[in-house]
Motif scaffolding. Structure first.
Motif, PDB file in Angstrom:
ATOM      1  N   ALA A   1       0.836  -1.199   0.000  1.00 44.84           N
ATOM      2  CA  ALA A   1       0.000   0.000   0.000  1.00 44.84           C
ATOM      3  C   ALA A   1       0.871   1.249   0.000  1.00 44.84           C
ATOM      4  O   ALA A   1       1.613   1.497   0.935  1.00 44.84           O
ATOM      5  N   MET A   2       0.782   1.992  -1.098  1.00 45.87           N
ATOM      6  CA  MET A   2       1.486   3.262  -1.212  1.00 45.87           C
ATOM      7  C   MET A   2       0.531   4.247  -1.863  1.00 45.87           C
ATOM      8  O   MET A   2      -0.364   3.856  -2.605  1.00 45.87           O
ATOM      9  N   PRO A   3       0.717   5.539  -1.613  1.00 49.65           N
ATOM     10  CA  PRO A   3      -0.253   6.506  -2.116  1.00 49.65           C
ATOM     11  C   PRO A   3      -0.288   6.644  -3.642  1.00 49.65           C
ATOM     12  O   PRO A   3      -1.343   6.882  -4.212  1.00 49.65           O
ATOM     13  N   ASP A   4       0.844   6.489  -4.311  1.00 50.20           N
ATOM     14  CA  ASP A   4       0.867   6.741  -5.749  1.00 50.20           C
ATOM     15  C   ASP A   4       0.651   5.505  -6.614  1.00 50.20           C
ATOM     16  O   ASP A   4       0.226   5.605  -7.754  1.00 50.20           O
ATOM     17  N   MET A   5       0.948   4.342  -6.071  1.00 48.24           N
ATOM     18  CA  MET A   5       0.855   3.110  -6.852  1.00 48.24           C
ATOM     19  C   MET A   5       0.827   1.956  -5.858  1.00 48.24           C
ATOM     20  O   MET A   5       1.657   1.904  -4.969  1.00 48.24           O
ATOM     21  N   ASP A   6      -0.118   1.044  -6.003  1.00 47.50           N
ATOM     22  CA  ASP A   6      -0.125  -0.075  -5.052  1.00 47.50           C
ATOM     23  C   ASP A   6       0.900  -1.121  -5.459  1.00 47.50           C
ATOM     24  O   ASP A   6       1.481  -1.072  -6.551  1.00 47.50           O
ATOM     25  N   GLY A   7       1.126  -2.044  -4.564  1.00 42.36           N
ATOM     26  CA  GLY A   7       2.136  -3.071  -4.790  1.00 42.36           C
ATOM     27  C   GLY A   7       1.873  -3.947  -6.002  1.00 42.36           C
ATOM     28  O   GLY A   7       2.804  -4.377  -6.664  1.00 42.36           O
ATOM     29  N   HIS A   8       0.602  -4.187  -6.307  1.00 43.54           N
ATOM     30  CA  HIS A   8       0.280  -5.010  -7.479  1.00 43.54           C
ATOM     31  C   HIS A   8       0.697  -4.310  -8.762  1.00 43.54           C
ATOM     32  O   HIS A   8       1.280  -4.928  -9.653  1.00 43.54           O
ATOM     33  N   GLU A   9       0.420  -3.026  -8.863  1.00 38.59           N
ATOM     34  CA  GLU A   9       0.819  -2.291 -10.061  1.00 38.59           C
ATOM     35  C   GLU A   9       2.332  -2.268 -10.199  1.00 38.59           C
ATOM     36  O   GLU A   9       2.873  -2.502 -11.284  1.00 38.59           O
ATOM     37  N   LEU A  10       3.047  -2.011  -9.106  1.00 43.55           N
ATOM     38  CA  LEU A  10       4.507  -2.014  -9.163  1.00 43.55           C
ATOM     39  C   LEU A  10       5.022  -3.406  -9.513  1.00 43.55           C
ATOM     40  O   LEU A  10       5.927  -3.550 -10.330  1.00 43.55           O
TER      41      LEU A  10
END
Length: 122
Positions: A55-64
């Motif tokens: 969980a991050m504000p700009d991009m979640d872990g799945h997208e990364l």
């Protein structure tokens, strides 16, 4: 040859702690506090292992995770989470896409190091 680990978490305390611990283990460590900043490093192709929060504000872990795998399908990834329940199913979706390793915060550093050594074959 020294292995390079990219650590991504929106909490600077987490990235600083892991940087200190992993540097002491002999790894080259790059830290970022956003997914988009992490992508710049991944695009250069010099990362041997990615450790990222879900969980991050700009991009979640799945997208990364999926973008990292698009750049290098063999890149080892370890995902971190502080959630007991993942409301967005990031971990489930990543596992469907091939993620093997998840660590839960607060994590046992020895167990994390074992996962890292296993992934990097060092």
């Amino acid at each position: 040859m020294v292995k390079t680990i990219l650590v991504v978490d929106d909490e600077p305390d987490v990235t600083e702690f892991l940087s200190l611990e992993l540097t002491d283990e002999g790894f080259n460590v790059i830290t970022e506090n956003s997914g988009y900043a992490a992508l710049n490093h991944l695009m250069k192709g010099e990362i041997d292992l990615l450790i990222t929060d879900i969980a991050m504000p700009d991009m979640d872990g799945h997208e990364l995770f999926t973008r990292a795998r698009d750049l290098n399908e063999n890149l080892p990834v370890i995902m971190m989470t502080g959630f007991g329940y993942d409301p967005n199913h990031v971990v489930v979706n990543c596992k469907k896409d091939g993620l093997k390793d998840v660590v839960f915060k607060p994590f046992d550093m020895e167990k994390l190091l074992k996962k890292i050594h296993d992934k990097l074959h060092v």
